[in-house]
Write a protein that holds these residues in place. Sequence first.
Motif, short mmCIF file in Angstrom:
data_model
loop_
_atom_site.label_atom_id
_atom_site.label_comp_id
_atom_site.label_asym_id
_atom_site.label_seq_id
_atom_site.Cartn_x
_atom_site.Cartn_y
_atom_site.Cartn_z
N UNK A 73 -3.83 1.31 -1.73
CA UNK A 73 -2.92 2.45 -1.58
C UNK A 73 -1.85 2.14 -0.53
N UNK A 74 -2.27 1.55 0.57
CA UNK A 74 -1.31 1.14 1.60
C UNK A 74 -0.31 0.13 1.04
N UNK A 75 -0.82 -0.80 0.20
CA UNK A 75 0.05 -1.81 -0.39
C UNK A 75 1.06 -1.17 -1.36
N UNK A 76 0.60 -0.20 -2.15
CA UNK A 76 1.50 0.48 -3.08
C UNK A 76 2.60 1.23 -2.33
N UNK A 77 2.23 1.86 -1.22
CA UNK A 77 3.22 2.56 -0.41
C UNK A 77 4.16 1.57 0.27
N UNK A 78 3.60 0.48 0.78
CA UNK A 78 4.42 -0.54 1.43
C UNK A 78 5.40 -1.18 0.45
N UNK A 79 4.93 -1.41 -0.78
CA UNK A 79 5.80 -2.00 -1.81
C UNK A 79 6.99 -1.06 -2.09
N UNK A 80 6.73 0.24 -2.16
CA UNK A 80 7.81 1.20 -2.37
C UNK A 80 8.80 1.19 -1.21
N UNK A 81 8.26 1.08 0.01
CA UNK A 81 9.12 1.08 1.20
C UNK A 81 10.00 -0.17 1.27
N UNK A 82 9.54 -1.26 0.63
CA UNK A 82 10.33 -2.50 0.64
C UNK A 82 11.67 -2.32 -0.09
N UNK A 83 11.78 -1.28 -0.91
CA UNK A 83 13.01 -1.05 -1.67
C UNK A 83 14.08 -0.37 -0.82
N UNK A 84 13.74 -0.06 0.44
CA UNK A 84 14.70 0.65 1.29
C UNK A 84 14.84 2.11 0.90
N UNK A 85 13.79 2.67 0.27
CA UNK A 85 13.85 4.04 -0.24
C UNK A 85 14.06 5.07 0.86
N UNK A 86 14.81 6.10 0.51
CA UNK A 86 14.98 7.27 1.38
C UNK A 86 14.17 8.46 0.86
N UNK A 89 -2.27 3.55 -8.08
CA UNK A 89 -1.72 2.49 -7.22
C UNK A 89 -0.95 1.41 -7.97
N UNK A 90 -1.52 0.86 -9.07
CA UNK A 90 -0.80 -0.09 -9.93
C UNK A 90 -0.24 -1.30 -9.18
N UNK A 91 -1.00 -1.83 -8.24
CA UNK A 91 -0.53 -3.06 -7.58
C UNK A 91 -0.75 -4.24 -8.53
N UNK A 92 -0.07 -5.35 -8.25
CA UNK A 92 -0.22 -6.56 -9.06
C UNK A 92 -1.45 -7.31 -8.57
N UNK A 93 -2.56 -7.15 -9.30
CA UNK A 93 -3.87 -7.59 -8.80
C UNK A 93 -3.97 -9.09 -8.59
N UNK A 94 -3.28 -9.86 -9.42
CA UNK A 94 -3.40 -11.33 -9.36
C UNK A 94 -2.36 -11.96 -8.43
N UNK A 95 -1.64 -11.11 -7.69
CA UNK A 95 -0.66 -11.61 -6.72
C UNK A 95 -1.11 -11.26 -5.32
N UNK A 96 -0.63 -12.02 -4.36
CA UNK A 96 -1.02 -11.76 -2.97
C UNK A 96 -0.34 -10.49 -2.46
N UNK A 97 -0.82 -10.03 -1.32
CA UNK A 97 -0.21 -8.86 -0.66
C UNK A 97 1.27 -9.12 -0.43
N UNK A 98 1.59 -10.28 0.11
CA UNK A 98 2.98 -10.62 0.41
C UNK A 98 3.84 -10.65 -0.85
N UNK A 99 3.29 -11.22 -1.93
CA UNK A 99 4.05 -11.28 -3.19
C UNK A 99 4.28 -9.87 -3.76
N UNK A 100 3.28 -9.00 -3.65
CA UNK A 100 3.45 -7.61 -4.08
C UNK A 100 4.59 -6.94 -3.32
#
Length: 233
Positions: free
Chosen positions: A140-153, A85-96
Motif C-alpha cells: 500500500x505504501x508502494x502504491x501511494x509512493x508510485x502515485x506521488x512519483x507523478x508529481x500529483x497535486x 494496490x496493483x503494484x508490479x509484483x515482478x519488479x523491484x520497489x525502485x522500478x515500481x
Amino acid sequence: MLKVDNINVYYGNIHAIKDVSFEVNEGEIVTLIGANGAGKSTILKTISGLLRTKTGDVILKGESIKSVAPHKIVAKGLAHVPEGRRVFLAMSVEENLEMGAYTQPASSVAPNMQEVFQWFPRLKERRRQMAGTLSGGEQQMLAMGRAMMSGAKVLLLDEPSMGLSPLLVKEIFEIITELNKRGMTILLVEQNAQMALSVAQRAYVLETGRIIMQGSAAELLNNDSVRKAYLGA
C-alpha cells in the motif's frame, strides 16, 4: 480543484452511477462512503479516465478531463491509487516507483524518489526487493509512493486500509493526514467509514450509484442514520 458534474456511468445496460455531482476544494480531504457495490470505485475510475461518463463532466483545475486519456490526466497532476494496490509484483520497489514517474522529466525522478523515501522509510530499506515479496501494508505504501512519483497535486485513494492490520491502518491514515497538511488534495474511498470520516473535512454518502447525503465529516460522523448504516453504532 476537482469537480464532478452530473455524471452517469454504465456497465453495458447497467446504470451504475446516477446523476452524481460533487466537488473537492484545494487542500481538502473529501471522502465517499457507502456499502460495497455502491459505485465508489466506479466514480474514481471515471475521474481518472479508466471509464467514461455518458453525461456530465469531470473538471480538474477548471479544465474538462472527461475525454482525456488516463496517462494525460496523470500528467495534469491527478493520480489514482487503485483498490487492491496493483503494484508490479515482478519488479523491484525502485522500478515500481520509476514507473510512477513516466510522465515526468528524467531530472525529477531522483528528487521525487528521495521525497517518497522520506515519507516511507520502509520502502527505502526494501528498494531492491521484489514488490511481490512485500507485506500488504508495504505494498500500500508502494502504491501511494508510485502515485506521488507523478508529481500529483490530487490523489484518488481507493480503499487504502483494505486487508491491513489495525496498526498498519493507523499508520497509513497518519500518512494521508500528513500529506494533506503539506498541501495534497485527496479524494478518499474507504470501507472503514469511521476512519475515513475522522480524517476528512467533508463527506458524501453513496447508495446504489446516487449521492443520498452530504455534509461535513463531523456532521455525518454524528448522524444517526450514518452511524447505524456504516459505523455499526
